[in-house]
Design a protein around this motif. Structure first.
Motif, PDB file in Angstrom:
ATOM      1  N   MET A 218      12.305-102.897  93.774  1.00  0.00           N
ATOM      2  CA  MET A 218      13.011-102.999  92.502  1.00  0.00           C
ATOM      3  C   MET A 218      14.365-102.323  92.584  1.00  0.00           C
ATOM      4  N   ALA A 219      14.492-101.266  93.386  1.00  0.00           N
ATOM      5  CA  ALA A 219      15.770-100.551  93.531  1.00  0.00           C
ATOM      6  C   ALA A 219      16.751-101.293  94.412  1.00  0.00           C
ATOM      7  N   GLY A 220      16.331-102.384  95.055  1.00  0.00           N
ATOM      8  CA  GLY A 220      17.240-103.185  95.882  1.00  0.00           C
ATOM      9  C   GLY A 220      17.323-102.735  97.312  1.00  0.00           C
ATOM     10  N   ALA A 221      16.425-101.896  97.803  1.00  0.00           N
ATOM     11  CA  ALA A 221      16.469-101.447  99.198  1.00  0.00           C
ATOM     12  C   ALA A 221      16.173-102.604 100.120  1.00  0.00           C
ATOM     13  N   ALA A 222      16.955-102.699 101.265  1.00  0.00           N
ATOM     14  CA  ALA A 222      16.758-103.791 102.225  1.00  0.00           C
ATOM     15  C   ALA A 222      15.481-103.569 102.983  1.00  0.00           C
ATOM     16  N   PRO A 223      14.694-104.596 103.131  1.00  0.00           N
ATOM     17  CA  PRO A 223      13.435-104.440 103.881  1.00  0.00           C
ATOM     18  C   PRO A 223      13.716-104.279 105.358  1.00  0.00           C
ATOM     19  N   VAL A 224      12.944-103.463 106.023  1.00  0.00           N
ATOM     20  CA  VAL A 224      13.078-103.234 107.460  1.00  0.00           C
ATOM     21  C   VAL A 224      12.318-104.318 108.198  1.00  0.00           C
ATOM     22  N   LEU A 225      13.063-105.029 109.167  1.00  0.00           N
ATOM     23  CA  LEU A 225      12.411-106.107 109.907  1.00  0.00           C
ATOM     24  C   LEU A 225      11.474-105.526 110.950  1.00  0.00           C
ATOM     25  N   SER A 226      10.339-106.112 111.063  1.00  0.00           N
ATOM     26  CA  SER A 226       9.398-105.704 112.095  1.00  0.00           C
ATOM     27  C   SER A 226       9.863-106.210 113.439  1.00  0.00           C
ATOM     28  N   PRO A 227       9.410-105.618 114.544  1.00  0.00           N
ATOM     29  CA  PRO A 227       9.797-106.096 115.869  1.00  0.00           C
ATOM     30  C   PRO A 227       9.516-107.557 116.065  1.00  0.00           C
ATOM     31  N   ALA A 228       8.460-108.064 115.532  1.00  0.00           N
ATOM     32  CA  ALA A 228       8.130-109.479 115.704  1.00  0.00           C
ATOM     33  C   ALA A 228       9.177-110.348 115.042  1.00  0.00           C
ATOM     34  N   VAL A 229       9.617-109.923 113.810  1.00  0.00           N
ATOM     35  CA  VAL A 229      10.643-110.707 113.124  1.00  0.00           C
ATOM     36  C   VAL A 229      11.949-110.679 113.873  1.00  0.00           C
ATOM     37  N   ALA A 230      12.362-109.467 114.417  1.00  0.00           N
ATOM     38  CA  ALA A 230      13.618-109.327 115.160  1.00  0.00           C
ATOM     39  C   ALA A 230      13.621-110.221 116.381  1.00  0.00           C
ATOM     40  N   GLN A 231      12.488-110.330 117.071  1.00  0.00           N
ATOM     41  CA  GLN A 231      12.426-111.169 118.272  1.00  0.00           C
ATOM     42  C   GLN A 231      12.560-112.640 117.929  1.00  0.00           C
ATOM     43  N   ASN A 232      12.206-112.999 116.719  1.00  0.00           N
ATOM     44  CA  ASN A 232      12.305-114.396 116.314  1.00  0.00           C
ATOM     45  C   ASN A 232      13.672-114.772 115.765  1.00  0.00           C
ATOM     46  N   ALA A 233      14.646-113.768 115.738  1.00  0.00           N
ATOM     47  CA  ALA A 233      15.999-114.058 115.250  1.00  0.00           C
ATOM     48  C   ALA A 233      16.674-115.041 116.194  1.00  0.00           C
ATOM     49  N   PRO A 234      17.513-115.955 115.677  1.00  0.00           N
ATOM     50  CA  PRO A 234      18.166-116.940 116.545  1.00  0.00           C
ATOM     51  C   PRO A 234      19.151-116.274 117.504  1.00  0.00           C
ATOM     52  N   PRO A 235      19.333-116.831 118.716  1.00  0.00           N
ATOM     53  CA  PRO A 235      20.279-116.255 119.673  1.00  0.00           C
ATOM     54  C   PRO A 235      21.703-116.313 119.103  1.00  0.00           C
ATOM     55  N   PRO A 236      22.510-115.312 119.410  1.00  0.00           N
ATOM     56  CA  PRO A 236      23.898-115.337 118.916  1.00  0.00           C
ATOM     57  C   PRO A 236      24.679-116.474 119.556  1.00  0.00           C
ATOM     58  N   ALA A 237      25.534-117.095 118.771  1.00  0.00           N
ATOM     59  CA  ALA A 237      26.384-118.179 119.267  1.00  0.00           C
ATOM     60  C   ALA A 237      27.682-117.578 119.815  1.00  0.00           C
ATOM     61  N   VAL A 238      27.987-117.825 121.081  1.00  0.00           N
ATOM     62  CA  VAL A 238      29.223-117.328 121.708  1.00  0.00           C
ATOM     63  C   VAL A 238      29.903-118.470 122.450  1.00  0.00           C
ATOM     64  N   THR A 239      31.204-118.332 122.615  1.00  0.00           N
ATOM     65  CA  THR A 239      31.992-119.353 123.301  1.00  0.00           C
ATOM     66  C   THR A 239      31.999-119.069 124.790  1.00  0.00           C
ATOM     67  N   VAL A 240      31.696-120.089 125.574  1.00  0.00           N
ATOM     68  CA  VAL A 240      31.647-119.935 127.031  1.00  0.00           C
ATOM     69  C   VAL A 240      32.514-121.022 127.670  1.00  0.00           C
ATOM     70  N   ALA A 241      32.949-120.749 128.896  1.00  0.00           N
ATOM     71  CA  ALA A 241      33.766-121.721 129.629  1.00  0.00           C
ATOM     72  C   ALA A 241      33.765-121.356 131.099  1.00  0.00           C
ATOM     73  N   LYS A 242      34.151-122.316 131.916  1.00  0.00           N
ATOM     74  CA  LYS A 242      34.353-122.017 133.328  1.00  0.00           C
ATOM     75  C   LYS A 242      35.759-121.434 133.519  1.00  0.00           C
ATOM     76  N   PRO A 243      35.945-120.523 134.475  1.00  0.00           N
ATOM     77  CA  PRO A 243      37.289-119.995 134.737  1.00  0.00           C
ATOM     78  C   PRO A 243      38.259-121.115 135.094  1.00  0.00           C
ATOM     79  N   LEU A 244      39.515-120.854 134.844  1.00  0.00           N
ATOM     80  CA  LEU A 244      40.561-121.816 135.181  1.00  0.00           C
ATOM     81  C   LEU A 244      40.894-121.676 136.661  1.00  0.00           C
ATOM     82  N   MET A 245      40.957-122.786 137.374  1.00  0.00           N
ATOM     83  CA  MET A 245      41.302-122.794 138.790  1.00  0.00           C
ATOM     84  C   MET A 245      42.657-123.471 138.950  1.00  0.00           C
ATOM     85  N   LYS A 246      43.592-122.793 139.595  1.00  0.00           N
ATOM     86  CA  LYS A 246      44.914-123.387 139.809  1.00  0.00           C
ATOM     87  C   LYS A 246      45.628-122.661 140.939  1.00  0.00           C
ATOM     88  N   ASP A 247      46.622-123.319 141.525  1.00  0.00           N
ATOM     89  CA  ASP A 247      47.445-122.691 142.560  1.00  0.00           C
ATOM     90  C   ASP A 247      48.312-121.616 141.918  1.00  0.00           C
TER      91      ASP A 247
END
Length: 377
Positions: free
Chosen positions: A10-39
């Motif tokens: 009722m006071a609005g406190a955020a619930p603490v996620l259990s380890p099981a819930v944390a493991q089920n969190a989606p993987p973070p989305a990050v930008t990846v690429a191959k290095p640039l190859m040039k002379d």
């Protein structure tokens, strides 16, 4: 306990996620690429200072009082221009005396020559004693020596007169005058002013031992001294320029490394026809640091730090992150050259480093690096 939990909700406190819930969190989305190859050809920058090719302290060769000053402080002069005049009167008097002494010595020589010729003609007849003949020969020899001495004295006095006019030994820019009219100056001691050459101009800089050893493997550029058939051209920027624009060439490297600093002194020579470069200015020189090779380039934001090492994050099987140490080189086209640690076929994290660590599973967003990185906002 149930009442307490209800009050917290009722006071609005955020619930603490259990380890099981944390493991089920989606993987973070990050930008990846191959290095640039040039002379690429690597370019290294070094800080240095502009120095005059020639710089001379102007001194008088004769003592005396300054009679005239013929230049303006800071003026550009040519070799041979008159700068100072020392009071010539004492030296003119000495020159007149030397000329008179020479004329007197020549008169004695003429008399001794004629006297000796008469004695030589009389000697076969016996009308002159041998002793008198020898005396006249000695008098003639002494007269000749007196003439030589008088001529030497006259030459010295003529030089002293010339030395009262102090001229610029080189073309260049004058400093301020250090003496005023009426000052007494001492020969070869008193500094009257200073002159430095202005075109061309040197740029001196120091190279660390590690870079020097790397440059030994380079066939062109680096610290190779320019020759007629192979110029090693460089670019130099002044302290207020972001990009080097002044063209020059390497013309000297020292024959040993400095024991105290472990650096090697090198030098470039630049044209300075517009006189914009002044001795004593700081600058930054860019030299070719490698031969052309197939380089691996990554964005600056793809590099992380692990203690004293630079690292990149590799996307492995099942999109799991691993960390790899790399040795970075200079910047090129907005990227950082990787000298060791990457082959170029790896998939690396290029954006979102804060979301990953070794062992993290990610959701990769594949992108392609442009040939030239966009300039930062």
């Amino acid at each position: 306990m149930r009442l307490g939990a209800a009050l917290l909700l009722m006071a609005g406190a955020a619930p603490v996620l259990s380890p099981a819930v944390a493991q089920n969190a989606p993987p973070p989305a990050v930008t990846v690429a191959k290095p640039l190859m040039k002379d690429v050809v690597e370019v290294d920058d070094f800080i240095g200072r502009f120095e005059a090719v020639d710089q001379i302290d102007i001194r008088a060769r004769v003592s005396g009082y300054v009679d005239k000053i013929h230049f303006t402080d800071g003026a550009i002069v040519k070799a041979g221009d008159l700068l100072f005049t020392i009071d010539q009167r004492p030296y003119q008097t000495a020159l007149d005396e030397a000329e008179a002494s020479l004329e007197s010595a020549k008169a004695r020589l003429d008399f001794a020559t004629a006297d000796f010729e008469r004695a030589k003609n009389l000697r076969p007849t016996g009308y002159i004693a041998l002793q008198n003949f020898d005396e006249r020969a000695q008098t003639l020899a002494t007269a000749k020596a007196d003439v030589s001495r008088a001529m030497s004295t006259l030459s010295r006095m003529q030089l002293d007169i010339q030395f009262t006019e102090i001229r610029a030994p080189i073309s260049g820019r004058m400093s301020r005058r250090y003496v005023s009219i009426g000052n007494l100056v001492t020969a070869n001691d008193t500094i009257l002013t200073n002159i430095v050459s202005v075109d061309p101009i040197y740029f001196n800089f120091d190279v660390d031992e590690r870079s020097y050893l790397e440059y030994q493997k380079v066939t062109a550029g680096a610290l190779n001294v320019s020759r007629e058939d192979r110029l090693n051209e460089v670019l130099v920027a002044t302290s207020d320029e972001t990009e080097p624009t002044h063209k020059g060439r390497i013309d000297f490297t020292d024959n040993r490394l400095d024991n105290a600093s472990g650096t090697l002194r090198a030098r470039a020579v630049l044209d300075n026809k517009d006189l914009s470069l002044k001795p004593g200015q700081f600058g930054r020189i860019s030299i070719l640091a490698s031969d052309k090779y197939q380089g691996v380039l990554v964005p600056e934001e793809a590099l992380g730090t692990d203690q004293d090492s630079r690292v990149v994050f590799i996307v492995g099987p099942d999109n799991v992150i691993s960390q790899r140490k790399v040795r970075v080189g200079p910047r090129r086209d907005g990227y950082r050259i990787i000298r060791e640690g990457l082959k170029g076929d790896e998939l690396i994290v290029v954006n979102g480093l804060a979301k990953v660590r070794p062992g993290t599973k990610i959701e990769p967003k594949l992108t392609t690096l442009p040939a030239v990185a966009a300039a930062p906002n």
